[in-house]
Scaffold this active site. Structure first.
Site, mmCIF file in Angstrom:
data_model
loop_
_atom_site.group_PDB
_atom_site.id
_atom_site.type_symbol
_atom_site.label_atom_id
_atom_site.label_comp_id
_atom_site.label_asym_id
_atom_site.label_seq_id
_atom_site.Cartn_x
_atom_site.Cartn_y
_atom_site.Cartn_z
ATOM 1 N N LYS A 135 -2.124 -1.499 -3.862
ATOM 2 C CA LYS A 135 -3.011 -0.337 -3.775
ATOM 3 C C LYS A 135 -2.206 0.945 -3.813
ATOM 4 O O LYS A 135 -1.238 1.045 -3.054
ATOM 5 C CB LYS A 135 -3.776 -0.429 -2.461
ATOM 6 C CG LYS A 135 -4.693 0.712 -2.188
ATOM 7 C CD LYS A 135 -5.323 0.570 -0.847
ATOM 8 C CE LYS A 135 -6.070 1.835 -0.533
ATOM 9 N NZ LYS A 135 -6.470 1.926 0.823
ATOM 10 N N LYS B 89 0.854 -1.188 0.000
ATOM 11 C CA LYS B 89 0.000 0.000 0.000
ATOM 12 C C LYS B 89 0.888 1.234 0.000
ATOM 13 O O LYS B 89 1.698 1.422 0.909
ATOM 14 C CB LYS B 89 -0.898 -0.011 1.228
ATOM 15 C CG LYS B 89 -1.800 1.196 1.318
ATOM 16 C CD LYS B 89 -2.760 1.080 2.469
ATOM 17 C CE LYS B 89 -3.590 2.326 2.610
ATOM 18 N NZ LYS B 89 -4.473 2.257 3.766
HETATM 19 C C1 PBG Z 1 -7.045 3.312 5.390
HETATM 20 C C2 PBG Z 1 -7.541 3.156 4.032
HETATM 21 C C3 PBG Z 1 -7.473 4.133 3.053
HETATM 22 C C4 PBG Z 1 -8.074 3.591 1.922
HETATM 23 C C5 PBG Z 1 -8.482 2.317 2.233
HETATM 24 N N1 PBG Z 1 -8.131 2.063 3.554
HETATM 25 C C6 PBG Z 1 -7.007 5.509 3.131
HETATM 26 C C7 PBG Z 1 -5.634 5.833 3.486
HETATM 27 O O1 PBG Z 1 -4.752 5.007 3.661
HETATM 28 O O2 PBG Z 1 -5.428 7.028 3.642
HETATM 29 C C8 PBG Z 1 -8.205 4.312 0.624
HETATM 30 C C9 PBG Z 1 -9.245 3.807 -0.284
HETATM 31 C C10 PBG Z 1 -9.529 4.710 -1.426
HETATM 32 O O3 PBG Z 1 -8.889 5.757 -1.629
HETATM 33 O O4 PBG Z 1 -10.441 4.376 -2.175
HETATM 34 N N2 PBG Z 1 -7.455 2.448 6.281
#
Ligand code: PBG
Length: 336
Positions: A259, A206
């Protein structure tokens, strides 16, 4: 004159039925996962301004949206909680009566065949908006205290949240916090309480991405200070993503996620080539809202752009795609 026949690659593109026949990549509704936001209340279906077409649902209305998904052929949802109260420890995230456990129970009661995945992270539940516990570092007497996210102190909370989700009926647990060691901590907590058959889909690679902007607006989870670069990955790195995945698998992850998806197609491909587990890719809020915003202006054809993006993610090697277009895409695919 050449004796070779003229190359005619265009022959296989000459009609829609032929193109359909020789297509190398096909999307299926069954590989899509629909992310949904659940908040407190009853009969609530509140539009999210930064994500046109997406809503915050209360546990009762979310069941109807899940029903719509199933009817369209989408068999899995991912739930994010938006609690009514936030504090420094993210307590509402481990409350068995919290919004996510409530929604999971309601969905599983009405639609037992729908796969319910829950996002596990502190950022939606903490008042500071970070994905872990925040500690002030600095020696006594020093005026400048540095706030940092305490990796190891966060693990028991993530394990507890996972357990609460599993107890409410979640089918798959998806930790998105990026703390080191959380998959192992969650796995052993689940196993100890008899949830050894509950898979973990870990957000393994991520990245610290600008493409989460609309989501943070939707979940009210923008960090109040600093950023997430200390725990999320640096966008230029791909080898490091493979190490992250390797580590999560060694701790017991059953499937892994890359992601965002669109700006990281090479990472999806690298992960697919190296590992045999299911690879999920998250087509995140920013990737969705960019297209939506342009479509509203009449600058882009939403259906074609969305299907092109989702196809690219699949072509890169994703087995599962998380997308806010899930229902629309399932319908588009069916009528294609
Ligand atoms: C955090 C989380 C995020 C997303 C999914 N889980 C945001 C982040 O890390 O700031 C982002 C999902 C998206 O942008 O569609 N738990």
């Amino acid at each position: 004159m050449s004796t070779f026949p003229t190359m005619r690659l265009r022959r296989l593109r000459s009609s829609a039925p032929i193109r359909r026949l020789v297509r190398e990549t096909r999307l299926h509704a069954a590989e899509l996962i629909y992310p949904l936001f659940v908040r407190a209340g009853r009969s609530v279906r509140e539009p999210i301004p930064s994500m046109p077409g997406q809503f915050r649902y209360s546990p009762d209305t979310i069941v109807r949206e899940c029903e719509r998904a199933l009817k369209a052929g989408v068999h899995a949802v991912l739930l994010f909680g938006i609690p009514s109260s936030k504090d420094a420890l993210g307590k509402s995230g481990t409350d068995p009566k919290g919004v996510v456990p409530q929604a999971v129970r309601a969905i599983k009661r009405a639609l037992p065949e729908l796969v319910v995945i829950t996002d596990v992270c502190l950022c939606e539940y903490t008042d500071h908006g970070h994905c872990g516990l925040v500690r002030e570092k600095g020696r006594k007497g020093e005026r400048e205290k540095v706030k940092t996210v305490d990796n190891d102190a966060t693990l028991p909370l993530l394990a507890k949240m996972s357990l609460v989700h599993a107890e409410s009926g979640a089918d798959i647990i998806a930790p998105s916090d990026m703390m080191d060691g959380r998959v192992g901590a969650i796995r052993s907590a689940l196993d100890k309480r008899g949830f050894d058959q509950t898979p973990i889909l870990s957000y393994a690679a991520k990245y610290a991405s600008a493409f989460y902007g609309p989501f943070r607006d939707a979940a009210g989870s923008t960090p109040k200070f600093g950023d997430r670069a200390g725990y999320q990955m640096d966008p230029p790195n791909v080898r490091e993503a493979l190490r992250e995945i390797e580590m999560d698998l060694s701790e017991g992850a059953d499937a892994v996620m890359v992601k965002p998806a669109l700006a990281y197609l090479d990472v999806i491909r690298a992960a697919r080539s190296k590992f045999d587990v299911p690879i999920a890719a998250y087509n995140v809020s920013g990737e969705y809202s960019l297209v939506k915003a342009a479509a509203v202006k009449g600058w882009i054809d939403e259906r074609r752009a969305a299907l092109e993006i989702l196809t690219a993610i699949k072509r890169a090697g994703a087995d599962l795609i998380l997308t806010y277009w899930a229902i629309d895409a399932a319908r588009w695919i069916a009528s294609d």
